[in-house]
Design a protein around this motif. Structure first.
Motif, PDB file in Angstrom:
ATOM      1  N   PRO A  42       0.815  -1.209   0.000  1.00  0.00           N
ATOM      2  CA  PRO A  42       0.000   0.000   0.000  1.00  0.00           C
ATOM      3  C   PRO A  42       0.856   1.270   0.000  1.00  0.00           C
ATOM      4  O   PRO A  42       1.832   1.372   0.736  1.00  0.00           O
ATOM      5  CB  PRO A  42      -0.810  -0.119   1.300  1.00  0.00           C
ATOM      6  CG  PRO A  42      -0.769  -1.574   1.638  1.00  0.00           C
ATOM      7  CD  PRO A  42       0.536  -2.079   1.155  1.00  0.00           C
ATOM      8  N   ASP A  43       0.440   2.228  -0.835  1.00  0.00           N
ATOM      9  CA  ASP A  43       1.084   3.532  -0.876  1.00  0.00           C
ATOM     10  C   ASP A  43       0.164   4.497  -0.128  1.00  0.00           C
ATOM     11  O   ASP A  43      -0.719   5.124  -0.715  1.00  0.00           O
ATOM     12  CB  ASP A  43       1.296   3.979  -2.322  1.00  0.00           C
ATOM     13  CG  ASP A  43       2.108   5.264  -2.434  1.00  0.00           C
ATOM     14  OD1 ASP A  43       2.141   6.020  -1.449  1.00  0.00           O
ATOM     15  OD2 ASP A  43       2.684   5.515  -3.517  1.00  0.00           O
ATOM     16  N   TYR A  44       0.367   4.620   1.169  1.00  0.00           N
ATOM     17  CA  TYR A  44      -0.553   5.391   2.002  1.00  0.00           C
ATOM     18  C   TYR A  44      -0.492   6.886   1.697  1.00  0.00           C
ATOM     19  O   TYR A  44      -1.500   7.593   1.797  1.00  0.00           O
ATOM     20  CB  TYR A  44      -0.257   5.132   3.481  1.00  0.00           C
ATOM     21  CG  TYR A  44      -0.547   3.714   3.908  1.00  0.00           C
ATOM     22  CD1 TYR A  44      -1.860   3.268   4.036  1.00  0.00           C
ATOM     23  CD2 TYR A  44       0.482   2.826   4.178  1.00  0.00           C
ATOM     24  CE1 TYR A  44      -2.135   1.965   4.427  1.00  0.00           C
ATOM     25  CE2 TYR A  44       0.221   1.516   4.561  1.00  0.00           C
ATOM     26  CZ  TYR A  44      -1.099   1.086   4.684  1.00  0.00           C
ATOM     27  OH  TYR A  44      -1.362  -0.197   5.062  1.00  0.00           O
ATOM     28  N   THR A  45       0.663   7.365   1.288  1.00  0.00           N
ATOM     29  CA  THR A  45       0.786   8.790   0.974  1.00  0.00           C
ATOM     30  C   THR A  45      -0.069   9.154  -0.224  1.00  0.00           C
ATOM     31  O   THR A  45      -0.853  10.112  -0.184  1.00  0.00           O
ATOM     32  CB  THR A  45       2.259   9.154   0.706  1.00  0.00           C
ATOM     33  OG1 THR A  45       3.024   8.856   1.864  1.00  0.00           O
ATOM     34  CG2 THR A  45       2.391  10.629   0.358  1.00  0.00           C
ATOM     35  N   GLN A  46       0.072   8.389  -1.308  1.00  0.00           N
ATOM     36  CA  GLN A  46      -0.713   8.676  -2.500  1.00  0.00           C
ATOM     37  C   GLN A  46      -2.199   8.412  -2.258  1.00  0.00           C
ATOM     38  O   GLN A  46      -3.054   9.119  -2.794  1.00  0.00           O
ATOM     39  CB  GLN A  46      -0.205   7.829  -3.673  1.00  0.00           C
ATOM     40  CG  GLN A  46       1.149   8.254  -4.204  1.00  0.00           C
ATOM     41  CD  GLN A  46       1.120   9.685  -4.748  1.00  0.00           C
ATOM     42  OE1 GLN A  46       0.150  10.111  -5.368  1.00  0.00           O
ATOM     43  NE2 GLN A  46       2.187  10.425  -4.479  1.00  0.00           N
ATOM     44  N   ALA A  47      -2.503   7.415  -1.450  1.00  0.00           N
ATOM     45  CA  ALA A  47      -3.902   7.146  -1.122  1.00  0.00           C
ATOM     46  C   ALA A  47      -4.519   8.324  -0.371  1.00  0.00           C
ATOM     47  O   ALA A  47      -5.666   8.720  -0.630  1.00  0.00           O
ATOM     48  CB  ALA A  47      -4.016   5.865  -0.294  1.00  0.00           C
ATOM     49  N   TYR A  48      -3.764   8.895   0.555  1.00  0.00           N
ATOM     50  CA  TYR A  48      -4.256  10.050   1.303  1.00  0.00           C
ATOM     51  C   TYR A  48      -4.457  11.247   0.378  1.00  0.00           C
ATOM     52  O   TYR A  48      -5.468  11.961   0.485  1.00  0.00           O
ATOM     53  CB  TYR A  48      -3.279  10.396   2.417  1.00  0.00           C
ATOM     54  CG  TYR A  48      -3.652  11.657   3.181  1.00  0.00           C
ATOM     55  CD1 TYR A  48      -4.675  11.629   4.125  1.00  0.00           C
ATOM     56  CD2 TYR A  48      -2.992  12.860   2.944  1.00  0.00           C
ATOM     57  CE1 TYR A  48      -5.037  12.773   4.812  1.00  0.00           C
ATOM     58  CE2 TYR A  48      -3.345  14.009   3.622  1.00  0.00           C
ATOM     59  CZ  TYR A  48      -4.366  13.965   4.555  1.00  0.00           C
ATOM     60  OH  TYR A  48      -4.728  15.104   5.234  1.00  0.00           O
ATOM     61  N   LEU A  49      -3.511  11.465  -0.535  1.00  0.00           N
ATOM     62  CA  LEU A  49      -3.647  12.583  -1.472  1.00  0.00           C
ATOM     63  C   LEU A  49      -4.861  12.395  -2.389  1.00  0.00           C
ATOM     64  O   LEU A  49      -5.578  13.357  -2.699  1.00  0.00           O
ATOM     65  CB  LEU A  49      -2.371  12.716  -2.305  1.00  0.00           C
ATOM     66  CG  LEU A  49      -1.118  13.155  -1.547  1.00  0.00           C
ATOM     67  CD1 LEU A  49       0.096  13.134  -2.470  1.00  0.00           C
ATOM     68  CD2 LEU A  49      -1.311  14.551  -0.936  1.00  0.00           C
ATOM     69  N   ALA A  50      -5.082  11.156  -2.819  1.00  0.00           N
ATOM     70  CA  ALA A  50      -6.258  10.875  -3.649  1.00  0.00           C
ATOM     71  C   ALA A  50      -7.538  11.118  -2.864  1.00  0.00           C
ATOM     72  O   ALA A  50      -8.524  11.656  -3.397  1.00  0.00           O
ATOM     73  CB  ALA A  50      -6.210   9.438  -4.154  1.00  0.00           C
ATOM     74  N   LEU A  51      -7.531  10.740  -1.582  1.00  0.00           N
ATOM     75  CA  LEU A  51      -8.693  10.973  -0.727  1.00  0.00           C
ATOM     76  C   LEU A  51      -8.949  12.459  -0.575  1.00  0.00           C
ATOM     77  O   LEU A  51     -10.095  12.924  -0.700  1.00  0.00           O
ATOM     78  CB  LEU A  51      -8.469  10.328   0.637  1.00  0.00           C
ATOM     79  CG  LEU A  51      -9.535  10.595   1.708  1.00  0.00           C
ATOM     80  CD1 LEU A  51     -10.878  10.012   1.286  1.00  0.00           C
ATOM     81  CD2 LEU A  51      -9.097  10.026   3.056  1.00  0.00           C
ATOM     82  N   GLN A  52      -7.913  13.230  -0.318  1.00  0.00           N
ATOM     83  CA  GLN A  52      -8.071  14.674  -0.152  1.00  0.00           C
ATOM     84  C   GLN A  52      -8.578  15.324  -1.435  1.00  0.00           C
ATOM     85  O   GLN A  52      -9.422  16.226  -1.400  1.00  0.00           O
ATOM     86  CB  GLN A  52      -6.729  15.293   0.259  1.00  0.00           C
ATOM     87  CG  GLN A  52      -6.281  14.929   1.664  1.00  0.00           C
ATOM     88  CD  GLN A  52      -7.253  15.454   2.713  1.00  0.00           C
ATOM     89  OE1 GLN A  52      -7.483  16.664   2.800  1.00  0.00           O
ATOM     90  NE2 GLN A  52      -7.835  14.557   3.493  1.00  0.00           N
TER      91      GLN A  52
END
Length: 904
Positions: A398-408
């Motif tokens: 999992p790429d949590y950083t990119q996932a968070y940016l996509a969520l934002q």
């Protein structure tokens, strides 16, 4: 002489005792004409005259019913010699347009699972029925996309002045063609269920004929204003009817506007106008009526979404729009302008024999816009690579950083980025490159001519015969047209993914605004139907029998020579001809005037609709089944129902059992799939043939007048609608041509047609022109639309044609289990009141609030077919959040409709 006088007086007195006379008035004391006064136990009826007077011959005490358009039915008992004064109450539900979804055929401009329709504004037929169950289905169940007996609106027939309005493309009436003209469309004749009407053979869920004869409208004017948060936010209407003057002329006119920046779903603007003009000349035994209808309209669509998207943005979220220069702009717009011109002639040979001749011409445009991206990334904000789940499913972890940016990004914006599209095109233009993005419209420009004649005569007072002959001719040109270059310079008319020329006659053509591109073809349709019906009304038994012969011809003419199908796309294709025979019959046995038994049976053949006739009409001439070596056959429908009906003065009940089968049906789907033949990815056409379906269940409805002003009402529908066989499935694609997938294991899966169980209980209170009602409704057994391709042999086969070595049958069964949505309650309230300002002048309002407690519920959805084999689907299910889970539609939260009117 005295004896003679006594005999005459005695005879007159005796005859006077053999009849009931009286007058029918409304609540304002005004006589009501054309009221049907029936004695159902005896099997006789009369109609009130222009003064509201009637005279009915009876020899014993009998139950009488009084019914008229826009009034509630009145039931009473009377004995010979009585003189009655009957006051009919206005049916507010019929006259004040309580909502826009008041009819038994639950039809929507935005039905589920249609590319050109999304879950939003429901606009049903325009008049409610007096049937105790169907009233509830129309008023209470429609917001959940409930379908009467599970059947699609294509199985209901709609006519205007005897002219069929169901479209050849999908069999459904296009209600937007006369939307916003409610005041002018109230004069309707309705046949319930499979019963045939005097106007056409009909289907299985009712037949409605709307009359626009100018002399039949209520004399006067009406101004209406409405406010809502459903589809449009504002509506204004004006209508006026002159009535018939001394010279035999009458006219009626109505004009309206509906508008709003956004409905319940975000970004769904509404912009619609409407106009109807009717002029009639009445002669001694005939009349001629001219009707003009125009209702141009545009509306923004709303998107279905995966559960991941709804969890982040809520049920109002719509991916199709974005801000441009401070204003909302929707990329998916439905635009419709198809005016109708009708000329209708009625000739009365005698009081018992009538000939109607009708001519109509309809023409115009239907457009559905969308973005194309031949040189850019997918502009959808919910494209799977833009979602958090994509980064959480990374094969390297999992790429949590990119996932968070996509969520934002989805939370804070998540809309179409129009500025980015313009920037990309301007950059391309500066580099002498073609446009990366364009906005275009899928167009259908129709020209349709209809000629209809109907002859009706009464052989006796109790037996009538109707013969109807209808011919229709359609020319439909279908093409794509560029609406906006979005700052780009030109569009190369080639498929950007596989390089095929869309038109080999001009393979390197450059298109711009207003140019046709991608596809261009014509449908030619001819259809002729002969229809015969006989009906009888006796003391104890009523009945009818009808038969229809219909011949339908289709032909496609390609105007482009597609690069993938150079020999099967250009010019005229094979001419198809379908000859269909159908029959219906029904009986009503009257045990008494209160207790009735009703039976109906139908056997129907019909040609497949255009949409299910051609495998991919935008690219080639291939007929459904042609590449698989199978003939395209007539669909066959068998149906019967039996009802017990109670019609008492204070209690009405209907209990019905129904059973319907549809066989030899065909369906076509278009989607991008991975895992074709193991690991192939392609945009495909999925053709399913020989589909068999079964619909069976019970309907129950009651209304009980507990107190003079208080009515208790309820309804229930318990259905079981499923596939009864495993249909044949094959795929076509520009990439691989043709693949036969054998059969799909669809047997015993539920049909996705809204809730298959629905229950309602409520009450109405009416007094002193106030009306208040409260209803609670319960729904269950709603299912997702199952994907056929995932249930074919392709699902278990690897690229070598052998089953996957890690295939797990038990896991596969769980992965393919059809999703059932949760059960839910929806409560609605209504409130209305009318005031008499002065004689003939009234003011009133109506307010409805639906989903009072803001329930959250799914109304429908479909499985995405992208993961077309076991490994693809297994891996998708194993992710923290599925990349390609089903897409859903949710029902509206709390919503309202307020209607204000002045009548004078």
């Amino acid at each position: 002489m005295r004896n003679l006088i006594l005999f005459i007086l005695t005879l007159q007195f005796t005859l006077a005792q053999e009849k009931v006379t009286g007058i029918v008035i409304d609540t304002n004391g005004k006589p009501v004409e054309k009221v049907q006064v029936q004695a159902p136990e005896i099997g006789i009826s009369v109609t009130s005259n222009s003064s509201g007077e009637f005279e009915l011959i009876i020899s014993e005490k009998a139950l009488l019913t009084f019914s008229a358009s826009n009034y509630e039915t009145y039931v009473t008992e009377a004995s010979p010699g009585e003189i009655l004064s009957i006051v009919l109450q206005t049916d507010l539900s019929a006259t004040d347009n309580i909502t826009s979804n008041l009819q038994l055929i639950i039809l929507s401009d935005d039905e589920l699972n249609e590319d050109d329709q999304a879950a939003g504004n429901i606009s049903g037929l325009l008049q409610s029925t007096q049937d105790v169950f169907l009233r509830t289905a129309a008023f209470e169940f429609s917001s959940s996309f409930f379908r009467v007996r599970g059947l699609d609106s294509e199985l209901g027939a709609v006519q205007i002045n005897g002219i069929p309005m169901n479209k050849f493309f999908n069999g459904r009436p296009q209600w937007s063609n006369w939307g916003g003209l409610n005041d002018m469309l109230r004069n309707q004749e309705l046949s319930l269920g499979s019963q045939s009407s005097d106007y056409n053979f009909g289907g299985l869920i009712g037949s409605t004929n709307i009359s626009t004869r100018a002399s039949e409208y209520r004399v006067g004017s009406r101004i209406t204003y409405s406010s809502s948060n459903r589809s449009y936010t504002n509506r204004a209407m004006f209508s006026h009817a002159s009535g018939l003057n001394d010279k035999g002329w009458a006219y009626a006119i109505s004009a309206g506007n509906r508008w709003g920046e956004s409905g319940f779903a975000d970004g769904t603007f509404y912009d619609a106008q409407s106009l109807l003009l009717s002029v009639e000349k009445v002669l001694e035994n005939q009349s001629i009526n001219l009707t003009l209808i125009a209702a141009p309209n545009r509306r923004g669509k709303s998107s279905p979404n995966t559960q991941e998207v709804y969890d982040i943005r809520g049920i109002k979220y719509n991916e199709y729009w974005g801000n441009q220069s401070g204003e909302q702009r929707n990329s998916r717009v439905k635009r419709l302008i198809e005016p109708i011109v009708m000329l209708n002639h009625e000739f009365k040979f005698s009081p018992k024999t009538t000939l109607n001749t009708n001519i109509a011409y309809q023409f115009g445009e239907l457009g559905n816009s969308r973005l194309d991206f031949p040189g850019g990334a997918n502009p959808s904000p919910t494209y799977y690579k833009n979602l958090p789940s994509y980064y959480l499913s990374n094969v390297d972890g999992p790429d949590y950083t990119q996932a968070y940016l996509a969520l934002q990004n989805l939370q804070n914006d998540g809309q179409v980025d129009w500025n980015r599209l313009y920037d990309a095109n301007i950059t391309n233009s500066n580099s002498d490159l073609n446009a990366a993005y364009v906005l275009y419209e899928d167009r259908s420009d129709d020209k349709q001519f209809t000629l209809n004649t109907s002859f009706k005569t009464y052989i006796t007072d109790d037996v009538s015969i109707v013969f109807n002959l209808t011919h229709q001719k359609l020319k439909s040109e279908n093409f794509a047209e560029i609406q906006d270059m979005l700052g780009g310079s030109s569009y190369l008319n080639r498929d950007s993914f596989d390089g095929y020329a869309f038109n080999l006659e001009d393979p390197n053509a450059l298109a711009s605004i207003g140019d046709k591109f991608r596809y261009n073809y014509i449908f030619d349709v001819d259809q002729t139907e002969a229809y015969l019906k006989t009906q009888f009304n006796l003391k104890r038994v009523d009945g009818y029998a009808s038969t229809s012969f219909k011949t339908t011809n289709y032909q496609r003419e390609g105007l482009y020579r597609h690069g993938a199908y150079p020999n099967d796309s250009f010019g005229k294709g094979k001419k198809l001809s379908f000859d269909a025979f159908s029959g219906k019959a029904g009986l009503t046995y009257k045990f008494t005037g209160k207790h009735l038994l009703d039976l109906n049976a139908a056997w129907i053949q019909r040609a497949p609709h255009l949409r299910n006739t051609y495998a991919n009409s935008r690219e080639n001439n291939f007929i459904v089944g042609e590449l698989a070596g199978r003939d395209l056959e007539l669909e066959e429908i068998n149906s019967y129902d039996i009802s017990y009906i109670l019609r008492a003065p204070k209690l009405s009940i209907r209990l019905t059992g129904y059973h319907t089968t549809i066989s030899n049906a065909s369906e076509i789907s278009f989607f991008f799939a991975e895992g074709i033949g193991g690991d192939t990815s392609s945009f495909v056409q999925e053709i399913s043939q020989n589909i068999d379906k079964e619909y069976q269940g019970l309907e129950f409805g009651f209304e009980a007048n507990v107190f003079p002003a208080f009515t208790l009402k309820g309804a229930a529908s318990i259905g079981r609608h499923l596939y009864t066989n495993n249909p044949s499935v094959y795929l076509t694609s520009d990439d691989f041509g043709y693949l036969d997938f054998g059969t799909a294991k669809m047997k015993n899966l539920r049909i996705a047609n809204g809730p298959q169980e629905a229950y309602s209980l409520g009450f109405e209170f009416r007094q002193n022109y106030w009306w208040f009602g409260f209803t609670t409704n319960f729904f269950r057994n709603t299912y997702v639309d199952a994907s056929p391709i995932n249930r074919t042999q392709n699902f278990i086969l690897d690229s070598d044609g052998l089953p996957f070595n890690d295939y797990d049958p038990e896991l596969a069964s769980e992965l393919l289990r059809q999703e059932e949505f949760g059960e839910y309650f929806v409560s609605n309230i209504v409130l209305g009141k009318s005031w008499r300002i002065s004689y003939g002048k009234y003011f009133g309002f109506f307010l409805s609030i639906n989903n009072l407690f803001d329930s959250v519920f799914k109304t429908g959805g479909f499985e995405q077919s992208r993961n077309a084999n076991f490994r693809e689907l297994r891996d998708d299910f194993a992710l923290p959040k599925r990349l390609f889970g089903p897409k859903y539609w949710y029902g509206r939260g709390t919503n309202y409709f307020l209607n204000l009117y002045v009548r004078f």
